[in-house]
Design an enzyme around this catalytic site. Structure first.
Site, PDB file in Angstrom:
ATOM      1  N   ASP A 173      10.781 -11.468  16.949  1.00 13.79           N
ATOM      2  CA  ASP A 173      11.449 -10.282  16.411  1.00 13.79           C
ATOM      3  C   ASP A 173      11.195  -9.056  17.277  1.00 13.79           C
ATOM      4  O   ASP A 173      12.048  -8.183  17.385  1.00 13.79           O
ATOM      5  CB  ASP A 173      10.961 -10.025  14.990  1.00 13.79           C
ATOM      6  CG  ASP A 173      11.252 -11.203  14.070  1.00 13.79           C
ATOM      7  OD1 ASP A 173      12.415 -11.644  14.027  1.00 13.79           O
ATOM      8  OD2 ASP A 173      10.315 -11.694  13.413  1.00 13.79           O
ATOM      9  N   LYS A 176       6.474 -11.925  14.903  1.00  8.43           N
ATOM     10  CA  LYS A 176       7.295 -12.979  14.340  1.00  8.43           C
ATOM     11  C   LYS A 176       7.117 -12.979  12.828  1.00  8.43           C
ATOM     12  O   LYS A 176       6.244 -12.309  12.309  1.00  8.43           O
ATOM     13  CB  LYS A 176       6.903 -14.347  14.923  1.00  8.43           C
ATOM     14  CG  LYS A 176       7.274 -14.501  16.395  1.00  8.43           C
ATOM     15  CD  LYS A 176       6.789 -15.819  16.983  1.00  8.43           C
ATOM     16  CE  LYS A 176       7.310 -17.039  16.273  1.00  8.43           C
ATOM     17  NZ  LYS A 176       8.794 -17.135  16.287  1.00  8.43           N
ATOM     18  N   GLY A 218      11.244 -14.869   9.087  1.00  9.31           N
ATOM     19  CA  GLY A 218      11.494 -16.058   8.287  1.00  9.31           C
ATOM     20  C   GLY A 218      10.274 -16.401   7.472  1.00  9.31           C
ATOM     21  O   GLY A 218       9.404 -15.563   7.240  1.00  9.31           O
ATOM     22  N   GLU A 229       4.443 -21.767  12.727  1.00  7.60           N
ATOM     23  CA  GLU A 229       4.770 -21.169  14.018  1.00  7.60           C
ATOM     24  C   GLU A 229       3.519 -20.813  14.807  1.00  7.60           C
ATOM     25  O   GLU A 229       3.428 -21.087  16.006  1.00  7.60           O
ATOM     26  CB  GLU A 229       5.649 -19.932  13.811  1.00  7.60           C
ATOM     27  CG  GLU A 229       7.052 -20.259  13.342  1.00  7.60           C
ATOM     28  CD  GLU A 229       7.870 -19.026  13.024  1.00  7.60           C
ATOM     29  OE1 GLU A 229       7.307 -17.905  13.064  1.00  7.60           O
ATOM     30  OE2 GLU A 229       9.069 -19.168  12.732  1.00  7.60           O
TER      31      GLU A 229
END
Length: 225
Positions: free
Chosen positions: A84, A94, A97, A103
């Site tokens: 992001d 990040k 989501g 991740e």
């Protein structure tokens, strides 16, 4: 071919025979998965994949890629995903989501973590455009919120798009979206958040990125750690 496709295809060329490859999630990741499937079919490339999300797992299955469960691996050769935000020192944000735990596990486990972005994702500091997502145990979120406030963070639990409930991650956590003062850099925030009990994971990825590939105006810029 647009910039997202171009950078995804470029990253797919880093995959070699015998690799175990981690798959990210999102539109650029979809292009990457599709190019891997093409290389498997047309070049007889042999590899296995591990997905960071159900969405990418389904995409990989549909395209006939050999899929491993994350619980069956002890490392990755390569992990490819988006971000992001990307700071000049390659610290990432990040977690817009719901798969932060997977991740970050995959980013840490990979010999090489490659990040695919467009120019809009480059920032001067982490948190410039988005709040920091913080996964918290459901029973501990108020205590974590208090601890986060003590280091200068202010935010609330993330709600669903329809504002009719709270977001629950794939790990079963709630998410605090927290804004911090601009004088706090990503690495400092990373260290301070890591020290707070009750935080399952957070969206700052510090010291994990091998390279960032940025697609813009038909070209690809590479920045290596």
């Amino acid at each position: 071919m647009n910039d997202k496709q171009r950078v995804a295809h470029y990253a797919a060329q880093q995959v070699q025979n015998g690799m175990i490859v981690g798959l990210g999630t999102g539109s650029t990741a979809n292009f990457f998965i599709e190019e891997l499937a093409r290389r498997q079919s047309e070049e007889s490339l042999k590899f296995k994949v591990v997905s960071s999300s159900v969405v990418s797992a389904n995409k990989a299955k549909q395209l006939g890629l050999a899929l491993l469960g994350i619980e069956h691996i002890d490392g990755l050769d390569l992990y490819v995903d988006g971000a992001d935000e990307v700071a000049p020192d390659l610290t990432l944000l990040k977690g817009r989501g719901y798969d932060l735990v997977r991740e970050k596990l995959m980013a840490k486990a990979a010999d090489s973590f490659l990040v695919l972005i467009d120019a809009s994702k480059r920032v001067k500091r982490i948190g410039e455009n988005f709040p920091i997502p913080i996964e918290v145990s459901p029973f501990a979120w108020r205590l974590v919120q208090r601890s986060v406030a003590a280091i200068g963070g202010h935010g609330n639990l993330r709600q669903t798009p329809n504002q009719d409930g709270l977001v629950v991650t794939s790990h079963g956590s709630l998410v605090l979206d927290v804004a911090f003062e601009p004088n706090l850099d990503g690495k400092t925030l990373n260290d301070r958040l890591n020290a707070i009990p009750g935080i399952i994971e957070h969206g700052i990825f510090s010291g994990l990125t091998r390279a960032v590939f940025c697609g813009h105006d038909g070209k690809i810029d590479e920045q290596w750690a």
